[in-house]
Design an enzyme around this catalytic site. Structure first.
Site, PDB file in Angstrom:
ATOM      1  N   SER A 206     119.229  16.172  24.064  1.00  0.00           N
ATOM      2  CA  SER A 206     118.830  15.586  23.085  1.00  0.00           C
ATOM      3  C   SER A 206     119.880  14.812  22.323  1.00  0.00           C
ATOM      4  CB  SER A 206     117.083  16.009  22.419  1.00  0.00           C
ATOM      5  OG  SER A 206     117.276  15.340  21.191  1.00  0.00           O
TER       6      SER A 206
ATOM      7  N   TYR B 251     116.245  23.375  16.632  1.00  0.00           N
ATOM      8  CA  TYR B 251     116.126  22.507  18.208  1.00  0.00           C
ATOM      9  C   TYR B 251     117.659  22.114  18.415  1.00  0.00           C
ATOM     10  CZ  TYR B 251     114.177  18.682  20.984  1.00  0.00           C
ATOM     11  OH  TYR B 251     114.200  17.048  21.841  1.00  0.00           O
TER      12      TYR B 251
HETATM   13  P1  NAP Z   1     106.515  16.757  25.693  1.00  0.00           P
HETATM   14  O1  NAP Z   1     105.465  15.411  25.432  1.00  0.00           O
HETATM   15  O2  NAP Z   1     105.780  17.791  24.478  1.00  0.00           O
HETATM   16  O3  NAP Z   1     105.900  17.762  26.994  1.00  0.00           O
HETATM   17  C1  NAP Z   1     106.506  18.561  27.165  1.00  0.00           C
HETATM   18  C2  NAP Z   1     106.145  19.270  28.552  1.00  0.00           C
HETATM   19  O4  NAP Z   1     106.894  20.780  28.881  1.00  0.00           O
HETATM   20  C3  NAP Z   1     105.013  20.169  28.805  1.00  0.00           C
HETATM   21  O5  NAP Z   1     104.471  18.979  30.416  1.00  0.00           O
HETATM   22  C4  NAP Z   1     104.607  21.030  28.656  1.00  0.00           C
HETATM   23  O6  NAP Z   1     103.226  21.447  29.037  1.00  0.00           O
HETATM   24  C5  NAP Z   1     105.889  21.681  29.466  1.00  0.00           C
HETATM   25  N1  NAP Z   1     105.699  22.735  28.223  1.00  0.00           N
HETATM   26  C6  NAP Z   1     106.275  22.954  27.368  1.00  0.00           C
HETATM   27  N2  NAP Z   1     106.560  24.389  27.123  1.00  0.00           N
HETATM   28  C7  NAP Z   1     106.799  24.713  28.042  1.00  0.00           C
HETATM   29  C8  NAP Z   1     106.828  26.484  29.085  1.00  0.00           C
HETATM   30  N3  NAP Z   1     107.672  27.429  27.801  1.00  0.00           N
HETATM   31  N4  NAP Z   1     106.819  26.777  30.335  1.00  0.00           N
HETATM   32  C9  NAP Z   1     106.780  25.694  31.117  1.00  0.00           C
HETATM   33  N5  NAP Z   1     107.076  24.059  31.089  1.00  0.00           N
HETATM   34  C10 NAP Z   1     106.578  24.379  29.231  1.00  0.00           C
HETATM   35  O7  NAP Z   1     107.475  16.763  25.135  1.00  0.00           O
HETATM   36  P2  NAP Z   1     108.443  15.837  26.243  1.00  0.00           P
HETATM   37  O8  NAP Z   1     108.644  14.704  24.996  1.00  0.00           O
HETATM   38  O9  NAP Z   1     108.576  14.595  26.912  1.00  0.00           O
HETATM   39  O10 NAP Z   1     110.282  16.371  26.502  1.00  0.00           O
HETATM   40  C11 NAP Z   1     110.294  17.064  27.466  1.00  0.00           C
HETATM   41  C12 NAP Z   1     111.487  16.857  27.625  1.00  0.00           C
HETATM   42  O11 NAP Z   1     113.011  16.297  26.707  1.00  0.00           O
HETATM   43  C13 NAP Z   1     112.197  17.964  26.190  1.00  0.00           C
HETATM   44  O12 NAP Z   1     113.295  18.890  26.544  1.00  0.00           O
HETATM   45  C14 NAP Z   1     112.533  18.012  24.645  1.00  0.00           C
HETATM   46  O13 NAP Z   1     113.485  18.776  24.143  1.00  0.00           O
HETATM   47  C15 NAP Z   1     113.268  16.283  25.652  1.00  0.00           C
HETATM   48  N6  NAP Z   1     113.209  15.250  24.081  1.00  0.00           N
HETATM   49  C16 NAP Z   1     112.016  14.313  23.926  1.00  0.00           C
HETATM   50  C17 NAP Z   1     112.730  13.626  23.260  1.00  0.00           C
HETATM   51  C18 NAP Z   1     111.559  12.662  23.122  1.00  0.00           C
HETATM   52  O14 NAP Z   1     111.335  11.577  21.586  1.00  0.00           O
HETATM   53  N7  NAP Z   1     110.159  13.350  23.254  1.00  0.00           N
HETATM   54  C19 NAP Z   1     114.383  13.505  22.563  1.00  0.00           C
HETATM   55  C20 NAP Z   1     114.681  13.853  23.273  1.00  0.00           C
HETATM   56  C21 NAP Z   1     114.531  15.099  23.792  1.00  0.00           C
HETATM   57  P3  NAP Z   1     102.089  21.569  28.703  1.00  0.00           P
HETATM   58  O15 NAP Z   1     101.202  20.514  28.777  1.00  0.00           O
HETATM   59  O16 NAP Z   1     101.153  22.659  29.820  1.00  0.00           O
HETATM   60  O17 NAP Z   1     101.579  22.781  27.658  1.00  0.00           O
END
Ligand code: NAP
Length: 248
Positions: free
Chosen positions: A143, A157
């Site tokens: 991130s 985080y």
């Molecule tokens: P998100 O929309 O919250 O989706 C999270 C996904 O991870 C969902 O499929 C969830 O499954 C799954 N998950 C959560 N906890 C889990 C666990 N303990 N075991 C297995 N699966 C799990 O997240 P996102 O925003 O797409 O983020 C994806 C990645 O990008 C993360 O690593 C995040 O830190 C990184 N990131 C995101 C952003 C942003 O702005 N969105 C920015 C920087 C980095 P369920 O649907 O079953 O809950």
């Protein structure tokens, strides 16, 4: 060789976008989720409607036994993994460090750091030419918070993502001569549900004016970078971290 991709956390957000794009590029997809069965199944059905192959496996990446079962299930149903996307990640309610307790820190470290390292371990055991594998590629989701620190929101985080950056650099060197490339993508602020977990669903819109490009990113824009790093066109790229942040 058949390309098999595991995307942890593939039921929503960046992981779901990566699963869709990966299927379109010809990978057989094993996507994981923690609790949202319906969302995971919807991604699988969408991929199948497009002529692709996908399965959804409920597996908590904070649990080692779940991770081992996930990789064994993918071995049986799709074949050995050739591409791993360590995407599953969590953040918790925004607060200053002075309010955090050990339970919160254990949860976030278990999922974001330990989970990614253990998934990489399982992938290496299958991919490494030293173990008779055919090689492969790993992409870790970091991130921009690793660079900025996320003060007053979630320094914990941000610290887990700093760990992911270091893990990426070290692991890349460790397995470079065994046919495995390891890279990371650092998204900026992307329109997904993760901000709701922090207690601020509208966070992207609040912050978008601070982004040089004056907008939040879409999950597909991050997924494109992930797909490139996994692909053979990135054949000489390892230990690299790509920012997908609109210039943030
Ligand atoms: P998100 O929309 O919250 O989706 C999270 C996904 O991870 C969902 O499929 C969830 O499954 C799954 N998950 C959560 N906890 C889990 C666990 N303990 N075991 C297995 N699966 C799990 O997240 P996102 O925003 O797409 O983020 C994806 C990645 O990008 C993360 O690593 C995040 O830190 C990184 N990131 C995101 C952003 C942003 O702005 N969105 C920015 C920087 C980095 P369920 O649907 O079953 O809950």
């Amino acid at each position: 060789m058949q390309q098999v991709m595991i995307v942890t956390g593939g039921s929503r957000g960046i992981g779901a976008a990566t699963a869709r794009l990966g299927a379109a590029a010809g990978y057989r997809i094993g996507l994981t989720y923690r609790g949202n069965d319906a969302a995971a199944q919807a991604v699988v059905e969408e991929i199948e409607r497009g002529g692709g192959v996908a399965i959804a496996v409920a597996a908590d990446v904070g649990n080692e036994a779940d991770i081992v079962r996930l990789f064994n299930t993918v071995d049986e149903r799709l074949g050995p993994v050739t591409a791993l996307v360590n995407n599953a990640g969590i953040l918790e309610r925004q607060m200053r460090v002075e309010g955090m307790d050990a339970e919160r820190l254990s949860r976030i470290l278990a999922v974001n750091v330990t989970g990614s390292i253990l998934c990489a371990r399982e992938a290496i055991r299958r991919m490494s030419t030293a173990h008779g594998g055919q090689g492969g590629a790993i992409v870790n989701l970091s991130s921009v918070a690793a660079r900025l620190g996320a003060p007053n929101e979630y320094v914990d985080y941000a610290a887990t993502k700093g760990a992911i950056d270091t893990f990426t650099v070290g692991l890349a060197k460790e397995v470079a001569a065994e046919g495995i490339r390891v890279n990371a993508v650092r998204p900026g602020i992307i329109y997904t549900d993760i901000h709701t977990s922090g207690g601020e669903p509208g966070r992207v819109d609040r912050l978008k004016e601070t982004v040089p490009m004056k907008r939040g990113g879409q999950p597909e824009e991050v997924a494109q970078a992930i797909l490139w790093l996994l692909s053979d066109t990135a054949s000489y790229t390892t230990g690299t971290i790509i920012d997908v942040t609109g210039g943030r």
